[in-house]
Design a protein around this motif. Sequence first.
Motif, PDB file in Angstrom:
ATOM      1  N   ARG A  62      36.586 -10.674  60.645  1.00 45.89           N
ATOM      2  CA  ARG A  62      37.413 -11.300  61.686  1.00 45.89           C
ATOM      3  C   ARG A  62      37.926 -10.256  62.668  1.00 45.89           C
ATOM      4  N   ALA A  63      38.373  -9.122  62.160  1.00 46.85           N
ATOM      5  CA  ALA A  63      38.915  -8.062  63.024  1.00 46.85           C
ATOM      6  C   ALA A  63      37.849  -7.518  63.975  1.00 46.85           C
ATOM      7  N   MET A  64      36.594  -7.543  63.543  1.00 45.79           N
ATOM      8  CA  MET A  64      35.507  -6.979  64.334  1.00 45.79           C
ATOM      9  C   MET A  64      34.707  -8.022  65.100  1.00 45.79           C
ATOM     10  N   GLY A  65      34.995  -9.305  64.868  1.00 44.15           N
ATOM     11  CA  GLY A  65      34.220 -10.341  65.533  1.00 44.15           C
ATOM     12  C   GLY A  65      32.788 -10.392  65.042  1.00 44.15           C
ATOM     13  N   GLN A  66      32.582 -10.107  63.777  1.00 45.28           N
ATOM     14  CA  GLN A  66      31.249 -10.073  63.170  1.00 45.28           C
ATOM     15  C   GLN A  66      31.173 -11.129  62.064  1.00 45.28           C
ATOM     16  N   THR A  67      29.968 -11.354  61.565  1.00 51.82           N
ATOM     17  CA  THR A  67      29.827 -12.290  60.448  1.00 51.82           C
ATOM     18  C   THR A  67      30.207 -11.609  59.147  1.00 51.82           C
ATOM     19  N   ARG A  68      30.654 -12.407  58.198  1.00 51.39           N
ATOM     20  CA  ARG A  68      31.010 -11.877  56.891  1.00 51.39           C
ATOM     21  C   ARG A  68      29.793 -11.228  56.238  1.00 51.39           C
ATOM     22  N   GLN A  69      28.631 -11.839  56.408  1.00 48.78           N
ATOM     23  CA  GLN A  69      27.417 -11.317  55.785  1.00 48.78           C
ATOM     24  C   GLN A  69      27.051  -9.932  56.333  1.00 48.78           C
ATOM     25  N   ALA A  70      27.185  -9.749  57.640  1.00 45.95           N
ATOM     26  CA  ALA A  70      26.869  -8.453  58.239  1.00 45.95           C
ATOM     27  C   ALA A  70      27.822  -7.377  57.728  1.00 45.95           C
ATOM     28  N   ILE A  71      29.093  -7.729  57.621  1.00 54.98           N
ATOM     29  CA  ILE A  71      30.083  -6.758  57.138  1.00 54.98           C
ATOM     30  C   ILE A  71      29.867  -6.484  55.658  1.00 54.98           C
ATOM     31  N   GLN A  72      29.517  -7.505  54.884  1.00 64.34           N
ATOM     32  CA  GLN A  72      29.269  -7.296  53.455  1.00 64.34           C
ATOM     33  C   GLN A  72      28.131  -6.304  53.251  1.00 64.34           C
ATOM     34  N   ARG A  73      27.073  -6.441  54.045  1.00 70.29           N
ATOM     35  CA  ARG A  73      25.941  -5.510  53.950  1.00 70.29           C
ATOM     36  C   ARG A  73      26.396  -4.078  54.244  1.00 70.29           C
ATOM     37  N   LEU A  74      27.179  -3.912  55.325  1.00 75.42           N
ATOM     38  CA  LEU A  74      27.682  -2.572  55.670  1.00 75.42           C
ATOM     39  C   LEU A  74      28.598  -2.019  54.582  1.00 75.42           C
ATOM     40  N   VAL A  75      29.495  -2.862  54.073  1.00 72.82           N
ATOM     41  CA  VAL A  75      30.424  -2.428  53.024  1.00 72.82           C
ATOM     42  C   VAL A  75      29.645  -1.980  51.791  1.00 72.82           C
ATOM     43  N   ASN A  76      28.633  -2.749  51.399  1.00 71.07           N
ATOM     44  CA  ASN A  76      27.830  -2.364  50.236  1.00 71.07           C
ATOM     45  C   ASN A  76      27.179  -0.998  50.444  1.00 71.07           C
ATOM     46  N   GLU A  77      26.590  -0.793  51.615  1.00 69.83           N
ATOM     47  CA  GLU A  77      25.954   0.495  51.924  1.00 69.83           C
ATOM     48  C   GLU A  77      26.985   1.624  51.919  1.00 69.83           C
ATOM     49  N   MET A  78      28.142   1.359  52.497  1.00 72.76           N
ATOM     50  CA  MET A  78      29.167   2.387  52.604  1.00 72.76           C
ATOM     51  C   MET A  78      29.785   2.706  51.243  1.00 72.76           C
ATOM     52  N   MET A  79      29.808   1.719  50.349  1.00 74.86           N
ATOM     53  CA  MET A  79      30.257   1.984  48.977  1.00 74.86           C
ATOM     54  C   MET A  79      29.234   2.868  48.268  1.00 74.86           C
ATOM     55  N   ASP A  80      27.947   2.600  48.478  1.00 68.79           N
ATOM     56  CA  ASP A  80      26.899   3.447  47.891  1.00 68.79           C
ATOM     57  C   ASP A  80      27.023   4.879  48.378  1.00 68.79           C
ATOM     58  N   ASP A  81      27.471   5.059  49.613  1.00 69.88           N
ATOM     59  CA  ASP A  81      27.651   6.394  50.195  1.00 69.88           C
ATOM     60  C   ASP A  81      29.043   6.972  49.927  1.00 69.88           C
ATOM     61  N   GLU A  82      29.819   6.273  49.117  1.00 67.25           N
ATOM     62  CA  GLU A  82      31.159   6.705  48.688  1.00 67.25           C
ATOM     63  C   GLU A  82      32.154   6.843  49.831  1.00 67.25           C
ATOM     64  N   LEU A  83      31.966   6.029  50.881  1.00 66.64           N
ATOM     65  CA  LEU A  83      32.919   6.002  51.992  1.00 66.64           C
ATOM     66  C   LEU A  83      34.003   4.966  51.744  1.00 66.64           C
ATOM     67  N   LEU A  84      33.676   3.937  50.950  1.00 64.23           N
ATOM     68  CA  LEU A  84      34.591   2.841  50.652  1.00 64.23           C
ATOM     69  C   LEU A  84      34.643   2.591  49.159  1.00 64.23           C
ATOM     70  N   GLU A  85      35.730   1.960  48.742  1.00 63.69           N
ATOM     71  CA  GLU A  85      35.857   1.522  47.361  1.00 63.69           C
ATOM     72  C   GLU A  85      36.569   0.178  47.330  1.00 63.69           C
ATOM     73  N   THR A  86      36.443  -0.527  46.220  1.00 63.34           N
ATOM     74  CA  THR A  86      37.089  -1.833  46.083  1.00 63.34           C
ATOM     75  C   THR A  86      38.253  -1.743  45.113  1.00 63.34           C
ATOM     76  N   LEU A  87      39.172  -2.657  45.325  1.00 65.75           N
ATOM     77  CA  LEU A  87      40.321  -2.819  44.441  1.00 65.75           C
ATOM     78  C   LEU A  87      40.419  -4.297  44.082  1.00 65.75           C
ATOM     79  N   ASP A  88      41.004  -4.592  42.932  1.00 70.83           N
ATOM     80  CA  ASP A  88      41.251  -5.989  42.591  1.00 70.83           C
ATOM     81  C   ASP A  88      42.226  -6.581  43.594  1.00 70.83           C
ATOM     82  N   ASN A  89      42.002  -7.834  43.922  1.00 70.47           N
ATOM     83  CA  ASN A  89      42.841  -8.549  44.877  1.00 70.47           C
ATOM     84  C   ASN A  89      43.717  -9.530  44.108  1.00 70.47           C
TER      85      ASN A  89
END
Length: 146
Positions: A62-89
């Motif tokens: 929503r913040a980027m005006g992109q689809t959830r699917q496109a952001i999910q793909r980027l987040v997954n890649e960025m997690m593989d590259d250790e740029l991002l991590e997840t926390l329980d919500n």
Amino acid sequence: MQHTQKGSKLTEVFLEVFKLNGLLVTTGDQLIKDLGVTSARWKVLGALSYNESTMTVPDIARAMGQTRQAIQRLVNEMMDDELLETLDNPKHRRAKLIRLTHKGQETFRKVMEKQIPWVNAMAQEIKEEDLNSVAATLKLLNDYLS
């Protein structure tokens, strides 16, 4: 059916925004290519850096005006590259919270070291009142469309 005069001018604005977006992506990719990130990843890093709390993938989309699917793909890649991590919500069992890792924070800092002089030099060529007007108009259009 024809555009009104203002409708025609707004269409011209949209076409310029489309062109500007393409140029920003291309220029951004060139600006930071030695850091191993793309403009798309830069946007995710920025969305997380400028937000005061952690975000979910839909929040980032929503913040980027992109689809959830496109952001999910980027987040997954960025997690593989250790740029991002997840926390329980605590508010949602399946929608994890996303945050920058130390490596992600450091990468964004390096990106901004390149962006700041580049944008400051470009800004010198534009009157402040024009920047204020453009920013206000784009915010109005974004609010209208969201």
